[in-house]
Each structure stands twice: as C-alpha cells, then as structure tokens.
Design an enzyme around this catalytic site. Sequence first.
Site, PDB file in Angstrom:
ATOM      1  N   HIS A  40      -2.037  -5.560   1.774  1.00  0.00           N
ATOM      2  CA  HIS A  40      -3.116  -6.293   1.266  1.00  0.00           C
ATOM      3  C   HIS A  40      -2.772  -7.837   1.237  1.00  0.00           C
ATOM      4  O   HIS A  40      -1.993  -7.930   0.433  1.00  0.00           O
ATOM      5  CB  HIS A  40      -4.241  -5.651   0.289  1.00  0.00           C
ATOM      6  N   GLU A  49      -9.159 -11.827  -7.064  1.00  0.00           N
ATOM      7  CA  GLU A  49      -8.259 -10.876  -6.959  1.00  0.00           C
ATOM      8  C   GLU A  49      -6.797 -10.606  -7.749  1.00  0.00           C
ATOM      9  O   GLU A  49      -6.595  -9.792  -8.535  1.00  0.00           O
ATOM     10  CB  GLU A  49      -8.041 -10.364  -5.546  1.00  0.00           C
ATOM     11  N   ASN A  96      -2.031   0.265   7.120  1.00  0.00           N
ATOM     12  CA  ASN A  96      -1.657  -1.071   7.767  1.00  0.00           C
ATOM     13  C   ASN A  96      -0.881  -1.723   6.471  1.00  0.00           C
ATOM     14  O   ASN A  96      -0.557  -3.057   6.468  1.00  0.00           O
ATOM     15  CB  ASN A  96      -2.847  -1.967   7.944  1.00  0.00           C
ATOM     16  N   ARG A 143       2.476  -5.911   9.914  1.00  0.00           N
ATOM     17  CA  ARG A 143       1.606  -4.885  10.114  1.00  0.00           C
ATOM     18  C   ARG A 143       2.052  -4.378  11.443  1.00  0.00           C
ATOM     19  O   ARG A 143       2.002  -3.304  11.990  1.00  0.00           O
ATOM     20  CB  ARG A 143       0.141  -5.157  10.288  1.00  0.00           C
ATOM     21  N   LYS A 195       0.818  -1.231   0.036  1.00  0.00           N
ATOM     22  CA  LYS A 195       0.010  -0.038  -0.035  1.00  0.00           C
ATOM     23  C   LYS A 195       0.827   1.243  -0.077  1.00  0.00           C
ATOM     24  O   LYS A 195       2.015   1.257   0.075  1.00  0.00           O
ATOM     25  CB  LYS A 195      -1.060   0.212   1.288  1.00  0.00           C
ATOM     26  N   TYR A 250     -12.630  -3.326  -2.829  1.00  0.00           N
ATOM     27  CA  TYR A 250     -12.901  -3.051  -1.470  1.00  0.00           C
ATOM     28  C   TYR A 250     -14.648  -3.123  -1.592  1.00  0.00           C
ATOM     29  O   TYR A 250     -15.125  -2.356  -0.439  1.00  0.00           O
ATOM     30  CB  TYR A 250     -12.619  -1.854  -1.067  1.00  0.00           C
TER      31      TYR A 250
HETATM   32  P1  DAT Z   1      -7.738  -6.746   5.832  1.00  0.00           P
HETATM   33  O1  DAT Z   1      -6.931  -5.752   4.945  1.00  0.00           O
HETATM   34  O2  DAT Z   1      -7.226  -7.245   6.882  1.00  0.00           O
HETATM   35  O3  DAT Z   1      -8.324  -7.960   5.012  1.00  0.00           O
HETATM   36  P2  DAT Z   1     -10.720  -5.731   5.609  1.00  0.00           P
HETATM   37  O4  DAT Z   1     -10.944  -6.804   4.347  1.00  0.00           O
HETATM   38  O5  DAT Z   1     -11.451  -5.990   6.842  1.00  0.00           O
HETATM   39  O6  DAT Z   1      -9.313  -6.040   6.270  1.00  0.00           O
HETATM   40  O7  DAT Z   1     -10.650  -4.402   5.324  1.00  0.00           O
HETATM   41  C1  DAT Z   1     -10.119  -3.857   4.088  1.00  0.00           C
HETATM   42  C2  DAT Z   1      -9.228  -2.577   4.356  1.00  0.00           C
HETATM   43  O8  DAT Z   1     -10.214  -1.774   4.923  1.00  0.00           O
HETATM   44  C3  DAT Z   1      -8.316  -2.607   5.300  1.00  0.00           C
HETATM   45  O9  DAT Z   1      -7.156  -3.344   5.248  1.00  0.00           O
HETATM   46  C4  DAT Z   1      -8.205  -1.157   5.958  1.00  0.00           C
HETATM   47  C5  DAT Z   1      -9.631  -0.707   5.752  1.00  0.00           C
HETATM   48  N1  DAT Z   1     -10.588  -0.723   7.029  1.00  0.00           N
HETATM   49  C6  DAT Z   1     -10.993  -1.646   7.484  1.00  0.00           C
HETATM   50  N2  DAT Z   1     -11.721  -1.481   8.658  1.00  0.00           N
HETATM   51  C7  DAT Z   1     -11.404   0.174   8.757  1.00  0.00           C
HETATM   52  C8  DAT Z   1     -11.586   0.858   9.890  1.00  0.00           C
HETATM   53  N3  DAT Z   1     -12.469   0.717  10.879  1.00  0.00           N
HETATM   54  N4  DAT Z   1     -11.161   2.368   9.448  1.00  0.00           N
HETATM   55  C9  DAT Z   1     -10.241   2.658   8.417  1.00  0.00           C
HETATM   56  N5  DAT Z   1     -10.059   1.670   7.618  1.00  0.00           N
HETATM   57  C10 DAT Z   1     -10.512   0.498   7.742  1.00  0.00           C
HETATM   58 MG    MG Z   2      -9.681  -7.945   3.377  1.00  0.00          MG
END
Ligand code: DAT
Ligand code: MG
Length: 144
Positions: free
Chosen positions: A116, A127, A113, A103, A10, A50
């Site tokens: 991905h 993906e 973070n 992370r 990222k 997303y």
């Molecule tokens: P991951 O990336 O661990 O698979 P995810 O698929 O639940 O997590 O979410 C996708 C991304 O969205 C994540 O990397 C960062 C963002 N994100 C998730 N929850 C968030 C939040 N509460 N505030 C800000 N960004 C968030």
């Molecule tokens: Mg995810």
Amino acid sequence: MIETTLVLLKPDCLADRHCGNVINRFEAAGLEIVGCKMMLLADDELAEHYAHVLDRPFYPDLKAFMQSSPVIALALSGKNAVALVRELMGPTDSRKAAKGTIRGDFGRDVMFNVVHGSDSPENAIVELKRFFADSELFEVSLKR
Ligand code: DAT
Ligand code: MG
C-alpha cells in the site's frame, strides 16, 4: 518538495519474503525510512484505512487477507515521496502492472498486490497519523 508517505508491506509481501527487495526499490530511488513497525491491523484501523472500499463486495476477503498476518508499516521520506512511491508500486491490479514495478514483479492480482502507498499528500498525512505516533517518526538523515 520533501514529503513523507505511508507504505504498508502487505501479508503476501511478508509470506513471499519480498520485504528486502521491496524496501530496496524504495531506498534505491532515494527514499529514506523514517518510521518502521510490524503490526497486526485491528478491525477499526483497517475499516478506517479502507473506508473508500468498505461497502464493496470484496471487502470481507480484503479484510481476511490484510489480517492474515502482521504487516510492516513504513514511513518513507524524500523528494515527491507520495507520487514516487505510487510510481514504483505500479497500478492496483498486479496483472496490469508493468514489469519493473513492485506489483508487476512481485504481485499476483488486484488483492494480493504486495504494498500500500498513500495516494495523495493529504492522505499521507492522515495515514501516517493513523499508523504512527509522533514519537515513532524520526529525523534520520545523517548530516555529512
Ligand atoms: P490502491 O491500493 O492501488 O490504492 P485502492 O485504494 O483502489 O487501490 O484499493 C485498496 C485495496 O483494495 C487494493 O490495494 C486492493 C483492494 N482492492 C481494490 N479493488 C479490488 C477488487 N476489485 N478486488 C479485490 N480487492 C480489491
Ligand atoms: Mg488506495
């Protein structure tokens, strides 16, 4: 089970110059790079990627962050690559990620973070197709 998974480095990973360190974690764990490209994510690509958080209040901030610079997309291949990458990454919120995870060591919070990684073999297939043409994925292993 040999799998291929999709990783995105990222914008914070690039800005903080952690790409080498992060890629090293994956390689040291036995994964190999079979696809690699630097790209600016288009609105529709990001919305698809997303889709599961598109209606969350943080999406506009996440979109701005993910489009603030190019990302590096990697296709990584190896034994149980999908779960292995998720394990090396640590949980979504960098503040809750253990030291020793990507992370935990390089991330700032839940949005910044670093990486991905696909969360299931089924999603990895979808993906990889989203970010790589077939001609951009390679059989890399040297036979020796
Ligand atoms: P991951 O990336 O661990 O698979 P995810 O698929 O639940 O997590 O979410 C996708 C991304 O969205 C994540 O990397 C960062 C963002 N994100 C998730 N929850 C968030 C939040 N509460 N505030 C800000 N960004 C968030
Ligand atoms: Mg995810």
